[in-house]
Motif scaffolding. Sequence first.
Motif, PDB file in Angstrom:
ATOM      1  N   THR A  59       0.678  -1.507  -0.152  1.00  0.00           N
ATOM      2  CA  THR A  59      -0.064  -0.164   0.175  1.00  0.00           C
ATOM      3  C   THR A  59       0.723   1.287  -0.155  1.00  0.00           C
ATOM      4  O   THR A  59       0.265   2.307  -0.068  1.00  0.00           O
ATOM      5  N   THR A  60       1.800   0.866   0.298  1.00  0.00           N
ATOM      6  CA  THR A  60       2.812   2.139  -0.161  1.00  0.00           C
ATOM      7  C   THR A  60       3.410   2.469  -1.244  1.00  0.00           C
ATOM      8  O   THR A  60       3.179   1.784  -1.815  1.00  0.00           O
ATOM      9  N   ASP A  61       4.136   4.124  -1.475  1.00  0.00           N
ATOM     10  CA  ASP A  61       4.357   4.615  -3.328  1.00  0.00           C
ATOM     11  C   ASP A  61       5.157   4.045  -3.468  1.00  0.00           C
ATOM     12  O   ASP A  61       5.943   3.458  -2.909  1.00  0.00           O
ATOM     13  N   PRO A  62       4.778   3.055  -5.061  1.00  0.00           N
ATOM     14  CA  PRO A  62       5.238   2.373  -5.392  1.00  0.00           C
ATOM     15  C   PRO A  62       6.019   2.722  -7.380  1.00  0.00           C
ATOM     16  O   PRO A  62       6.860   2.278  -7.303  1.00  0.00           O
ATOM     17  N   THR A  63       6.247   4.034  -6.719  1.00  0.00           N
ATOM     18  CA  THR A  63       7.182   5.036  -7.847  1.00  0.00           C
ATOM     19  C   THR A  63       8.332   4.466  -7.850  1.00  0.00           C
ATOM     20  O   THR A  63       8.910   4.162  -8.496  1.00  0.00           O
ATOM     21  N   TYR A  64       9.334   3.804  -6.712  1.00  0.00           N
ATOM     22  CA  TYR A  64      10.609   3.624  -6.426  1.00  0.00           C
ATOM     23  C   TYR A  64      10.681   1.731  -6.737  1.00  0.00           C
ATOM     24  O   TYR A  64      11.738   1.848  -6.691  1.00  0.00           O
ATOM     25  N   ASP A  65       9.714   1.862  -6.178  1.00  0.00           N
ATOM     26  CA  ASP A  65       9.925  -0.062  -5.691  1.00  0.00           C
ATOM     27  C   ASP A  65       9.044  -0.669  -6.675  1.00  0.00           C
ATOM     28  O   ASP A  65       8.400  -2.198  -5.907  1.00  0.00           O
ATOM     29  N   GLY A  66       8.002   0.055  -7.272  1.00  0.00           N
ATOM     30  CA  GLY A  66       6.968  -1.237  -7.384  1.00  0.00           C
ATOM     31  C   GLY A  66       6.868  -2.686  -8.776  1.00  0.00           C
ATOM     32  O   GLY A  66       6.343  -3.446  -7.743  1.00  0.00           O
ATOM     33  N   VAL A  67       7.727  -2.447  -9.327  1.00  0.00           N
ATOM     34  CA  VAL A  67       8.191  -4.113 -10.549  1.00  0.00           C
ATOM     35  C   VAL A  67       8.730  -4.909  -9.077  1.00  0.00           C
ATOM     36  O   VAL A  67       8.577  -5.654  -9.390  1.00  0.00           O
TER      37      VAL A  67
END
Length: 431
Positions: A59-67
């Motif tokens: 649920t946290t910001d995926p901008t830098y770690d989504g993939v």
Amino acid sequence: MSRAARLPDRERHPPIMKYRHSAAALAATAVVFASAGSAVAATPSPTPSVAIPDGLYGTTDPTYDGVWRQSLALLAQNTTGVTPADSAVAWLAGQQCANGAFAAFRADTGKPCAADLMVDTNSTAAAVQALAALGGHDAGVKKAVTWLKSVQNADGGWGYTPGGATDTNSTSVVAGALAQAGVTVPNLRKGGKSPYDALQKLALPCTGKDAGAFAYQPDKKGELAANADATAAAVLGLLDEPLTGSRQDDDASATGCTTFDAGTEPEKGGHNGAVWLAEALADNGRLMSSLPGAEDQPDYGNTADAIVALSSAGFNDQAAAPLRWLEDNSAQWAAQSGPAAYAQLIFVANAAKGADVHDFGGQDLVELLNATGPAPRGIDEPTRTDAIGKAEEKKDDDGGLNVAYTVAGGLVVGALVGFVLVARGRKRRQA
């Protein structure tokens, strides 16, 4: 099962090798994977700057770690008999650009990847490992492999971004992805150099301080400094292991550092790294890290990586104390860090001797990971044979009687009690 037993004949001498994850940092704009190099992903953002897409874990910001976190979550589920939700797999596959590369996160996959979109080797390699393990994504995997090959550096390795200076973690996770996709990694050369040649250049010599460890990159003076996460990555990279690692038979020579030739004996480099990790963990059973201006604190992610590396190298005795520490102390860290952390612990439980994904410090890691994303399509329940197999690897506090006897005895007693209860029930019905 020994590594040699599971490799094709052509790969046994020497074993084909590979590894694990990104500890790279994307400096100002990007991911800072823990200061000590844990490749778990960025520090979670409390307030996501983008909407969390359907199908994404966490649920946290995926901008830098989504993939990255999605790939680890899917890999962890795959290793534990969980069939991920179709939406979770589709989300990951949909992040791929037309040229085969992956960025850390794309909010709008309805548009082609922009020319200036920062794609990276770590996200791409992690996605390749996950999609190749799940199966059914041959075309996407092939495109990603082609892209990874195209951005190999002249020294045989990879940096975090295309053209970036080679680092141990990126080289290892990419090599692992290529091996997962069926590429013969030692034969993949650029300028006559293979990925193993690149890793050998980042290994500290067997003389002097930190013998056998690996550096992340050389410093500005060209000198190498031991880095725990880079060393764990290199161990798996040189032992043909994916991010998940695997449980291996005990190494009878789990000591000493020996000079190795990456072209013919990369496994010796993996052994050297495991020796150094074992020594680094010997004092208190965990790795430590410190942020600028802060006191040293336990590094859960790097400790987890080290255990996977040790277990994959057959250093099972040396992994035992760190495993116990992680079981006793990682719950709060994992809950705060999210799916990638739960995935790391699952990798530990699968690789480490005597560990259980369904009872890791009293927690069911599979349930906890599954709860961070869409409901899985299917879950294989652990069998009684699985439970006994786990128990056979555990010993009581005295180091004597095998718990398997206790488990087996309990099963017998349980069966007898069940028989008595059934008999009583029959008598009541007859009455």
